[in-house]
Write a protein that holds these residues in place. Structure first.
Motif, short mmCIF file in Angstrom:
data_model
loop_
_atom_site.label_atom_id
_atom_site.label_comp_id
_atom_site.label_asym_id
_atom_site.label_seq_id
_atom_site.Cartn_x
_atom_site.Cartn_y
_atom_site.Cartn_z
N HIS A 191 0.82 -1.22 0.00
CA HIS A 191 0.00 0.00 0.00
C HIS A 191 0.86 1.27 0.00
CE1 HIS A 191 -1.02 3.11 3.02
NE2 HIS A 191 -2.04 3.34 2.21
N HIS A 195 1.30 4.65 -2.99
CA HIS A 195 1.34 6.10 -2.74
C HIS A 195 2.62 6.71 -3.31
CE1 HIS A 195 -2.12 7.00 -0.06
NE2 HIS A 195 -2.02 5.73 0.31
N PHE A 213 -6.68 8.29 -4.67
CA PHE A 213 -6.65 7.80 -3.29
C PHE A 213 -7.79 6.81 -3.04
CE2 PHE A 213 -8.36 8.04 1.00
CZ PHE A 213 -7.26 7.89 1.81
N HIS A 216 -7.37 3.50 -4.95
CA HIS A 216 -6.29 2.72 -4.32
C HIS A 216 -6.80 2.04 -3.05
CE1 HIS A 216 -2.68 1.49 -2.39
NE2 HIS A 216 -2.40 2.62 -1.78
N HIS A 217 -7.42 2.84 -2.17
CA HIS A 217 -7.87 2.27 -0.91
C HIS A 217 -9.05 1.33 -1.08
CE1 HIS A 217 -5.33 3.42 2.41
NE2 HIS A 217 -4.97 4.43 1.65
CU LIG Z 1 -3.14 4.88 1.57
#
Ligand SMILES: [Cu+2]
Length: 274
Positions: A191, A195, A213, A216-217
């Motif tokens: 993870h 970033h 964001f 991705h999460h």
């Molecule tokens: Cu993150």
């Protein structure tokens, strides 16, 4: 019914609906409240040693709740919208359709990392960075600059194979699935590495300034669900109780008054994955 889909399979109208909802949440000022909440939490996590949003077991349920709240704001604008997920093990190049001008736009220009195309380019007038850690008013990225590759599927599979959710001391680098997924080898793994790969705002405490964001999460969140399905007899969350400076299963997670890891274990009342 909220169904989260792989971003690579979205239709053009689905991409536009997502982008339009994000832009509207930004326009009314609600988006920046999320950026501020993340910056505040990250700062407390970094500076107090009481790890809630990051660096500890509640990394996963904290972000699950954070995404649910954001998704609810999107759905107030357009009930057809959900947060797509970005499988960065598959769509792992700068040329991915994720970064096309009809979706998130591409990498930043060499001069200052400023994103110059897509709906979130500052020049479009709809995406000013208000909650920041520096003076940049424009969204910044530099894809594949700091680290050339995204985490390979083998890293994800190795994390998914771990039967234990988390283990003492329940911190950065603890043995188990959570820490492996968050990035136990520091800022160059899993993870964390994603970033870093995106760079720009994504590499800061105000990372939600970049709409990627959420995608991705959402994938990190899906991997938690995938892990549970692979290990149905493992405790879905640890520690179960009595741990100082760590969010136990039934402790409340700030800033929410009533949200515990226990209340976040089952995502299916909130959304399912396509
Ligand atoms: Cu993150």
């Amino acid at each position: 019914m909220t169904v989260r889909k792989n971003q690579a399979s979205l239709t053009a109208p689905e991409k536009k609906a997502f982008v339009d909802a994000v832009l509207e949440v930004k326009r009314i000022g609600v988006y920046d409240e999320f950026v501020l909440a993340h910056r505040t939490r990250f700062s407390i996590d970094m500076n107090t040693g009481v790890y809630v949003g990051h660096f500890g077991p509640s990394f996963l349920p904290w972000h699950r709740k954070f995404l649910i709240d954001f998704e609810n704001e999107l759905r107030k604008i357009d009930p057809s919208v959900s947060i797509p997920y970005w499988d960065w093990t598959a769509d792992n190049t700068v040329g991915s359709s994720l970064w096309a001008p009809d979706f998130l736009g591409g990498t930043g220009r060499p001069l200052d990392d400023q994103v110059m195309d897509g709906p979130f380019a500052h020049s479009g007038g709809k995406w000013t960075i208000n909650v920041s850690v520096d003076s940049r008013a424009f969204l910044a990225r530099n894809l594949a600059y700091r680290v050339p590759t995204l985490p390979p599927r083998s890293d994800v599979d190795a994390a998914l194979a771990m039967p234990t959710y988390d283990s003492p001391p329940f911190r950065d680098g603890s043995a188990g699935f959570r820490s492996a997924l968050e990035g136990s080898a520091g800022y160059m793994s899993m993870h964390n590495r994603v970033h870093t790969w995106v760079w720009g705002h994504m590499e800061t405490s105000v990372s939600p300034n970049d709409p990627v964001f959420w995608l991705h999460h959402a994938f990190v969140d899906k991997l938690w669900a995938d892990w549970h399905a692979l290990h149905p007899t493992s405790a879905e969350y640890l520690p179960a109780g009595g741990t100082a400076d760590v969010i136990d299963l039934n402790d409340t997670m700030p800033p929410w008054p009533n949200t515990t890891p226990q209340s976040m274990l089952d995502h299916t009342p909130f959304y399912t994955y396509a």
